[in-house]
Design an enzyme around this catalytic site. Structure first.
Site: not given
Ligand code: NAD
Length: 410
Positions: A102
């Site tokens: 990561k």
């Molecule tokens: P992203 O940046 O596209 O979206 C994040 C979202 O969370 C946004 O809507 C933001 O406004 C919101 N956010 C941020 N801080 C917040 C808070 N304090 N309270 C409420 N909402 C909040 O990120 P993503 O890629 O959708 O990833 C989200 C989660 O999923 C992370 O934990 C990431 O590690 C995990 N994840 C992502 C993927 C992927 O393929 N993108 C895969 C597995 C896991």
């Protein structure tokens, strides 16, 4: 509890159940390599700004290391470490030929122009290019990064090593990205929920859903669960939450966010609430899809759902898990539930290496197969050891990594 303490706790439970000896225990918990780099860039106004970037490579006994790059102000070594080891366990649960890694930069990407972000990304790659690569460590998008950022990484990396689209996944399709990758984590959540509900004679359309986070994972989950007949009653982002007990019109909300800088606030088809509301919103299924560590001793008692489907990485700490178990709330754990993203990343890498394209139907079909197989493995492990799905996922993963480590010879 810190992110690292949380992941170490779950790992240790699995290691104890498996009777792992001290030497392997120590080997599997210790990261392979941790790197910290200075990233200085010229801002658009001519000043110079310095940010700190990280890459933690946790384990490569089952294949090249794999894991996202996060741009977020709260990125720190403890969390990057935890997320790197989570990737090792996640790739093992869904049986991909990868280890875990990561990375991230402690920066608020919303405060930088696209030009500044591009310069920052290029400096980060300049510092790390000798340590990543298609057969070494393959980054991908995570919070705050997207397909465009991955395109910049391919370009910068290729300056040093020649054309190598397989160095990252989650790229734009024009640069070797896979069809279906953008939706993959949300789609994987849907397939995981379908496996679980089918097992209990239920359907996606039987339930109300609340989703925390409306970025890549949250917004795709909202779209796909809505299309499958689920009622999305609450959603939130970093600014606010929306609630409509009749169900939010998700296509209308998607259109609204496109014209409102991605924000949910002000959407006319729902009540407006502070962002924390989503944690206690009346619903059947809660999907955390934003930050880690949001479900704790303080917040878990307020959750009204019967099921927690973990879209985010490490959203629940062990104290929250214990509260959920006591209250009869079932958790589909992150290292299984959100593995759709890394699975389609694997398909992207395979297509890059073979220089061959799959159509989207094939991507989704193969993803469904991987999620179903992993679910069956998870159930069998939970039954064998009489443990929760979370601990079963860790037992399954640790046993696979342990076997590969032993087979490679210590
Ligand atoms: P992203 O940046 O596209 O979206 C994040 C979202 O969370 C946004 O809507 C933001 O406004 C919101 N956010 C941020 N801080 C917040 C808070 N304090 N309270 C409420 N909402 C909040 O990120 P993503 O890629 O959708 O990833 C989200 C989660 O999923 C992370 O934990 C990431 O590690 C995990 N994840 C992502 C993927 C992927 O393929 N993108 C895969 C597995 C896991």
């Amino acid at each position: 509890m810190t992110a690292n303490e949380t992941v170490s706790y779950y790992f240790s439970e699995a290691a104890r159940i498996l009777g792992l000896d001290d030497r392997l225990w120590r080997q599997l918990i210790t990261p392979y390599r941790e790197v910290k780099v200075e990233c200085s860039i010229a801002r658009d106004d001519g000043s110079v700004a310095t940010y700190v970037g990280f890459r933690v490579q946790h384990d490569n006994s089952r294949g090249p290391m794999k894991g996202g790059i996060r741009y977020h102000p709260e990125v720190d070594p403890d969390e990057v470490n935890a997320l790197a080891s989570l990737m090792t366990w996640k790739t093992a649960v869904v049986n991909l030929p990868y280890g875990g890694a990561k990375g991230g930069i402690a920066v608020d990407p919303s405060k930088l122009s696209r030009g500044e972000l591009q310069r920052l990304t290029r400096v980060y790659v300049e510092k790390l290019h000798d340590l990543i690569g298609p057969y070494v460590d393959i980054p991908a998008p995570d919070m705050g990064t997207d397909a465009e950022v991955m395109g910049w990484i391919v370009d910068e990396y290729s300056k040093f090593h020649g054309w190598a689209p397989g160095v990252v996944t989650g790229k734009p399709v024009e640069l070797g990205g896979s069809l279906g990758r953008e939706a993959a984590t949300g789609r994987g959540l849907l397939y995981a929920a379908q496996c679980f509900f089918a097992d209990h004679g239920q359907h996606i359309s039987d339930f109300r859903y609340a989703i925390q986070g409306f970025g890549n994972v949250g917004s795709w989950a909202a779209r796909l669960f809505h299309e499958a007949g689920g009622r999305i009653v609450a959603v939130s982002d970093v600014h606010s939450a929306l609630y409509n007990p009749q169900g939010i019109d998700i296509p209308a909300l998607m259109n609204y966010t496109k014209t409102h800088h991605g924000r949910l606030a002000g959407f006319p088809g729902a009540e407006q609430h502070p962002r924390e509301f989503v944690l206690s919103a009346p619903c059947d299924v809660f999907i955390p899809a934003a930050l880690g560590g949001v479900l704790t001793r303080q917040t878990a008692p307020a959750v009204q759902a019967r099921y927690v489907l973990e879209g985010a990485n490490h959203p629940s700490d062990p104290e929250a898990d214990a509260i959920f178990a006591q209250r009869g709330i079932t958790v589909l754990p992150d290292i299984y539930a959100n593995a759709g993203g890394v699975t389609v990343s694997y398909f992207e890498w395979v297509q890059n290496i073979q220089q061959y394209r799959w159509d989207e139907a094939r991507v989704n079909e193969e993803l469904s197969r991987v999620m179903r197989t992993a679910y069956a493995d998870l159930l069998a492990t939970a039954a064998r050891y009489g443990c929760s799905l979370r601990i079963a996922a860790y037992v399954l993963a640790v046993s696979r990594v342990e076997r590969a480590t032993r087979l490679r010879g210590l």
